[in-house]
Design a protein around this motif. Structure first.
Motif, PDB file in Angstrom:
ATOM      1  N   VAL A 140       0.843  -1.205   0.000  1.00 48.64           N
ATOM      2  CA  VAL A 140       0.000   0.000   0.000  1.00 48.64           C
ATOM      3  C   VAL A 140       0.877   1.254   0.000  1.00 48.64           C
ATOM      4  O   VAL A 140       0.616   2.210  -0.745  1.00 48.64           O
ATOM      5  CB  VAL A 140      -0.965  -0.012   1.217  1.00 48.64           C
ATOM      6  CG1 VAL A 140      -1.660   1.329   1.376  1.00 48.64           C
ATOM      7  CG2 VAL A 140      -1.975  -1.140   1.075  1.00 48.64           C
ATOM      8  N   LYS A 141       1.946   1.245   0.800  1.00 42.30           N
ATOM      9  CA  LYS A 141       2.852   2.397   0.849  1.00 42.30           C
ATOM     10  C   LYS A 141       3.537   2.602  -0.496  1.00 42.30           C
ATOM     11  O   LYS A 141       3.657   3.727  -0.978  1.00 42.30           O
ATOM     12  CB  LYS A 141       3.894   2.191   1.949  1.00 42.30           C
ATOM     13  CG  LYS A 141       4.863   3.340   2.074  1.00 42.30           C
ATOM     14  CD  LYS A 141       5.874   3.112   3.158  1.00 42.30           C
ATOM     15  CE  LYS A 141       6.853   4.274   3.196  1.00 42.30           C
ATOM     16  NZ  LYS A 141       7.931   4.053   4.143  1.00 42.30           N
ATOM     17  N   LEU A 142       3.997   1.523  -1.120  1.00 40.37           N
ATOM     18  CA  LEU A 142       4.655   1.588  -2.420  1.00 40.37           C
ATOM     19  C   LEU A 142       3.705   2.132  -3.481  1.00 40.37           C
ATOM     20  O   LEU A 142       4.079   2.972  -4.298  1.00 40.37           O
ATOM     21  CB  LEU A 142       5.169   0.197  -2.808  1.00 40.37           C
ATOM     22  CG  LEU A 142       6.071   0.074  -4.017  1.00 40.37           C
ATOM     23  CD1 LEU A 142       7.343   0.884  -3.827  1.00 40.37           C
ATOM     24  CD2 LEU A 142       6.412  -1.382  -4.246  1.00 40.37           C
ATOM     25  N   PHE A 143       2.461   1.684  -3.445  1.00 37.45           N
ATOM     26  CA  PHE A 143       1.443   2.163  -4.382  1.00 37.45           C
ATOM     27  C   PHE A 143       1.205   3.656  -4.189  1.00 37.45           C
ATOM     28  O   PHE A 143       1.229   4.434  -5.150  1.00 37.45           O
ATOM     29  CB  PHE A 143       0.144   1.378  -4.191  1.00 37.45           C
ATOM     30  CG  PHE A 143      -0.972   1.837  -5.079  1.00 37.45           C
ATOM     31  CD1 PHE A 143      -1.066   1.362  -6.384  1.00 37.45           C
ATOM     32  CD2 PHE A 143      -1.930   2.728  -4.628  1.00 37.45           C
ATOM     33  CE1 PHE A 143      -2.093   1.777  -7.227  1.00 37.45           C
ATOM     34  CE2 PHE A 143      -2.960   3.148  -5.447  1.00 37.45           C
ATOM     35  CZ  PHE A 143      -3.033   2.682  -6.750  1.00 37.45           C
ATOM     36  N   ALA A 144       0.993   4.061  -2.950  1.00 40.89           N
ATOM     37  CA  ALA A 144       0.691   5.465  -2.645  1.00 40.89           C
ATOM     38  C   ALA A 144       1.849   6.388  -3.026  1.00 40.89           C
ATOM     39  O   ALA A 144       1.634   7.494  -3.529  1.00 40.89           O
ATOM     40  CB  ALA A 144       0.364   5.628  -1.157  1.00 40.89           C
ATOM     41  N   ALA A 145       3.089   5.925  -2.822  1.00 42.25           N
ATOM     42  CA  ALA A 145       4.247   6.763  -3.116  1.00 42.25           C
ATOM     43  C   ALA A 145       4.476   6.939  -4.610  1.00 42.25           C
ATOM     44  O   ALA A 145       5.060   7.945  -5.025  1.00 42.25           O
ATOM     45  CB  ALA A 145       5.494   6.154  -2.467  1.00 42.25           C
ATOM     46  N   ASN A 146       4.035   5.998  -5.425  1.00 47.22           N
ATOM     47  CA  ASN A 146       4.360   6.044  -6.851  1.00 47.22           C
ATOM     48  C   ASN A 146       3.170   6.361  -7.765  1.00 47.22           C
ATOM     49  O   ASN A 146       3.381   6.684  -8.926  1.00 47.22           O
ATOM     50  CB  ASN A 146       5.002   4.729  -7.285  1.00 47.22           C
ATOM     51  CG  ASN A 146       6.399   4.598  -6.746  1.00 47.22           C
ATOM     52  OD1 ASN A 146       7.326   5.193  -7.254  1.00 47.22           O
ATOM     53  ND2 ASN A 146       6.548   3.822  -5.672  1.00 47.22           N
ATOM     54  N   ILE A 147       1.977   6.278  -7.283  1.00 51.03           N
ATOM     55  CA  ILE A 147       0.800   6.499  -8.133  1.00 51.03           C
ATOM     56  C   ILE A 147       0.744   7.943  -8.635  1.00 51.03           C
ATOM     57  O   ILE A 147       0.349   8.202  -9.772  1.00 51.03           O
ATOM     58  CB  ILE A 147      -0.523   6.085  -7.416  1.00 51.03           C
ATOM     59  CG1 ILE A 147      -1.679   6.056  -8.403  1.00 51.03           C
ATOM     60  CG2 ILE A 147      -0.833   7.016  -6.265  1.00 51.03           C
ATOM     61  CD1 ILE A 147      -1.624   4.936  -9.394  1.00 51.03           C
ATOM     62  N   LYS A 148       1.180   8.891  -7.807  1.00 55.17           N
ATOM     63  CA  LYS A 148       1.162  10.298  -8.206  1.00 55.17           C
ATOM     64  C   LYS A 148       2.065  10.538  -9.415  1.00 55.17           C
ATOM     65  O   LYS A 148       1.748  11.352 -10.274  1.00 55.17           O
ATOM     66  CB  LYS A 148       1.635  11.182  -7.045  1.00 55.17           C
ATOM     67  CG  LYS A 148       0.737  11.137  -5.838  1.00 55.17           C
ATOM     68  CD  LYS A 148       1.382  11.906  -4.686  1.00 55.17           C
ATOM     69  CE  LYS A 148       0.913  11.312  -3.384  1.00 55.17           C
ATOM     70  NZ  LYS A 148       1.797  11.629  -2.282  1.00 55.17           N
ATOM     71  N   GLY A 149       3.203   9.803  -9.457  1.00 52.03           N
ATOM     72  CA  GLY A 149       4.164   9.973 -10.548  1.00 52.03           C
ATOM     73  C   GLY A 149       3.621   9.569 -11.896  1.00 52.03           C
ATOM     74  O   GLY A 149       4.148   9.981 -12.935  1.00 52.03           O
ATOM     75  N   LEU A 150       2.574   8.781 -11.932  1.00 52.12           N
ATOM     76  CA  LEU A 150       1.972   8.361 -13.194  1.00 52.12           C
ATOM     77  C   LEU A 150       1.178   9.474 -13.852  1.00 52.12           C
ATOM     78  O   LEU A 150       0.975   9.464 -15.057  1.00 52.12           O
ATOM     79  CB  LEU A 150       1.067   7.142 -12.984  1.00 52.12           C
ATOM     80  CG  LEU A 150       1.736   5.863 -12.501  1.00 52.12           C
ATOM     81  CD1 LEU A 150       0.694   4.768 -12.314  1.00 52.12           C
ATOM     82  CD2 LEU A 150       2.810   5.406 -13.468  1.00 52.12           C
ATOM     83  N   PHE A 151       0.716  10.430 -13.059  1.00 55.97           N
ATOM     84  CA  PHE A 151      -0.177  11.464 -13.567  1.00 55.97           C
ATOM     85  C   PHE A 151       0.501  12.833 -13.697  1.00 55.97           C
ATOM     86  O   PHE A 151      -0.154  13.804 -13.996  1.00 55.97           O
ATOM     87  CB  PHE A 151      -1.407  11.581 -12.678  1.00 55.97           C
ATOM     88  CG  PHE A 151      -2.167  10.284 -12.595  1.00 55.97           C
ATOM     89  CD1 PHE A 151      -2.880   9.794 -13.678  1.00 55.97           C
ATOM     90  CD2 PHE A 151      -2.142   9.529 -11.423  1.00 55.97           C
ATOM     91  CE1 PHE A 151      -3.555   8.599 -13.605  1.00 55.97           C
ATOM     92  CE2 PHE A 151      -2.839   8.327 -11.342  1.00 55.97           C
ATOM     93  CZ  PHE A 151      -3.541   7.863 -12.445  1.00 55.97           C
ATOM     94  N   ILE A 152       1.794  12.877 -13.446  1.00 48.53           N
ATOM     95  CA  ILE A 152       2.509  14.167 -13.541  1.00 48.53           C
ATOM     96  C   ILE A 152       3.126  14.297 -14.901  1.00 48.53           C
ATOM     97  O   ILE A 152       3.634  13.440 -15.503  1.00 48.53           O
ATOM     98  CB  ILE A 152       3.575  14.265 -12.431  1.00 48.53           C
ATOM     99  CG1 ILE A 152       2.886  14.305 -11.071  1.00 48.53           C
ATOM    100  CG2 ILE A 152       4.416  15.508 -12.627  1.00 48.53           C
ATOM    101  CD1 ILE A 152       3.835  14.302  -9.899  1.00 48.53           C
TER     102      ILE A 152
END
Length: 190
Positions: free
Chosen positions: A178-190
């Motif tokens: 969950v932490k890994l997902f939360a930390a990297n999901i934002k980078g997909l939309f920038i």
């Protein structure tokens, strides 16, 4: 630069993913079916696979045009499902029946399997390589110890003890995913 806090964090993540304690019943079963397991050989091969993948995996990603954030998010899903397997006691991925035990299936895929590879590449997006390498080496030393003494550990912990430890590491791995997902999901939309 070596950051021991990062080494500890990476080491715990890899320890949960490798799940050598949860694999003891499989290792004991393989030892009973196939005879002696070469712990040294299995450990060295797993170490080489993991370190090589740390360096080659990133180049493969660049070659096929996948960014680290995408791979980390995909890795978080793999970790999520591995955690569900550990917690719920179900098998989502099934392996073929082995004919030898030291390299296949112990070194690969039991120790250095798909979950471990995904984790290593996901960790590469967040940590320095030197810290990951140290954590890999420390984990392989621990794995070697568990491979050598799997029979003794099984006798001490018993089936129920192994099951409880596996579930605890499953919950830890679920939180990490969950932490890994939360930390990297934002980078997909920038």
């Amino acid at each position: 630069m070596v950051v021991w806090k990062d080494v500890f964090t990476i080491g715990m993540i890899l320890f949960a993913v490798i799940d050598i304690i949860g694999s003891i019943p499989v290792i004991v079963d393989l030892r009973n079916k196939l005879g002696h397991i070469q712990s040294e050989k299995a450990s060295i091969v797993a170490l080489v696979i993991m370190i090589a993948f740390l360096f080659v995996g990133e180049k493969i990603l660049k070659l096929i045009g996948i960014d680290a954030n995408s791979f980390a998010v995909a890795g978080s899903f793999v970790l999520f499902f591995l955690a569900l397997e550990m917690i719920l006691g179900v098998r989502l991925y099934r392996e073929d029946n082995p004919s030898t035990a030291s390299i296949v299936p112990i070194a690969f895929p039991l120790i250095a399997g798909a979950g471990t590879m995904t984790t290593i590449l996901s960790l590469r997006a967040a940590y320095d390589k030197i810290n990951i390498i140290i954590a890999i080496v420390l984990n392989v030393i621990v794995v070697y110890f568990f491979l050598k003494s799997s029979g003794k550990i099984e006798k001490v912990l018993g089936v129920n003890g192994l099951s409880v430890i596996r579930k605890i590491f499953g919950v830890v791995l679920l939180a990490i995913s969950v932490k890994l997902f939360a930390a990297n999901i934002k980078g997909l939309f920038i």
